[in-house]
Design a protein around this motif. Structure first.
Motif: not given
Lengths: 150, 167
Positions: A85-93, A95-102
């Motif tokens: 997962x690391x290569x994808x999360x590096x680019x779209x990291x 997104x992991x914060x988007x849900x709690x931020x929303x």
């Protein structure tokens, strides 16, 4: 007749435990000694029979060992997933914060924005920020709406 | 000999018909609201001879409040031109500002007045013009700071409010 020491050397030769110089010496003897060759052949056959037909003795797995295996597999799987997962999360990291931020933003909007109340059929707005009205009483029967100010 | 002014009959007819209509139009363009500062107390008598007993039809509609007597300290008729606001000073401590909003509501702002400083808006409420036309009242109230256990009320309604609606 060969000595016991030489017999042990032959056995070590069959088992592949001799160093290069000893092995060369044994092979030199074997080349000229038929009895020694027969003994080596017998030892090899015996070794093969034992290796092929000896029943395997399995140590029973304890309960702790069983669960520790599962734990290790889970840990290994998590590590593997992290690596994948690391290569994808590096680019779209982000997104992991988007849900709690929303979620936090939705709660903030819900708290901050004025909510419609039972008065909304009568009252269109609730006034300024420093509204001193602490209570509103409405009586449709008497046709009055009383805003109590502290 | 005094010169006589001859007014054409058509002009006289127009004036006869037009002036009342014009006057009525002007009045219709202005909204009229009654604003009353009322003192609620358990005393049977007013503390000042200037105060009048609150009209019985309004007094009856305050039956949910616990005071025995209500006296009108000040009563004003506020005429509000369209799209404008009108401030009515009720005492040296408070004033209200009325404005008809484009969404069909009357906005009533309450101001606290202090000598030597700007007025401070303390509350703003609205009521639909339709309900006001039906005779409903929008009231601000609070505990009196001058006298323990008394209260003040600011009652706003259309001029000459109608009888209370039947439940």
């Amino acid at each position: 007749m060969k000595t016991t020491e030489f017999t042990l050397d032959l056995q070590a030769y069959v088992d592949g435990e001799l160093d290069a110089s000893h092995r060369a010496e044994v092979e030199r003897v074997l080349a000229s000694d038929a009895e020694a060759r027969a003994l080596v052949e017998g030892l090899r056959q015996l070794s093969e029979l034992v290796r092929t037909h000896e029943p395997l003795a399995r140590v029973p797995e304890s309960r702790e060992f069983y669960w520790s295996q599962i734990q290790r597999r889970i840990a290994a799987a998590e590590v593997a997933e992290g690596r994948e997962a690391r290569p994808a999360s590096g680019a779209l990291n982000w997104l992991r914060w988007l849900a709690p931020a929303l979620g936090v933003a939705a709660v903030a909007v819900f708290v901050v924005l004025p909510r419609p109340s039972a008065e909304t059929t009568t009252l269109a707005s609730n006034g300024p920020v420093e509204d001193a009205v602490s209570m509103t009483f409405r009586s449709d029967a008497d046709g009055v709406t009383i805003h109590w100010i502290n | 000999m005094t010169p006589s002014i001859r007014v054409p009959r058509w002009l006289a007819f127009l004036l006869l018909i037009g002036l009342p209509v014009w006057g009525a139009t002007l009045r219709a363009a202005e909204a009229h609201y009654q604003v009353q500062l009322v003192w609620g107390t358990d005393d049977p008598n007013a503390k000042s001879g200037d105060m009048k007993v609150l009209a019985p039809e309004i007094r009856e509609r305050l039956r949910q409040l616990r005071w025995k007597s209500y006296f009108v300290v000040k009563s004003e008729i506020a005429s509000i031109p369209a799209k404008e606001s009108k401030r009515v000073a009720l005492s040296d401590r408070c004033a209200v500002e009325l404005k008809e909003l484009p969404n069909g509501h009357l906005e009533v702002k309450m101001f606290s007045l202090k000598p030597g400083s700007d007025s401070k808006e303390v509350a703003s409420k609205t009521m639909s013009l339709k309900e006001l036309a039906e005779g409903k009242l929008i009231i601000y109230a609070g505990d009196s700071k001058d006298r323990w256990d008394d209260a003040w009320l600011v009652i706003v309604g259309e001029d000459k409010p109608a009888a209370p609606p039947k439940p």
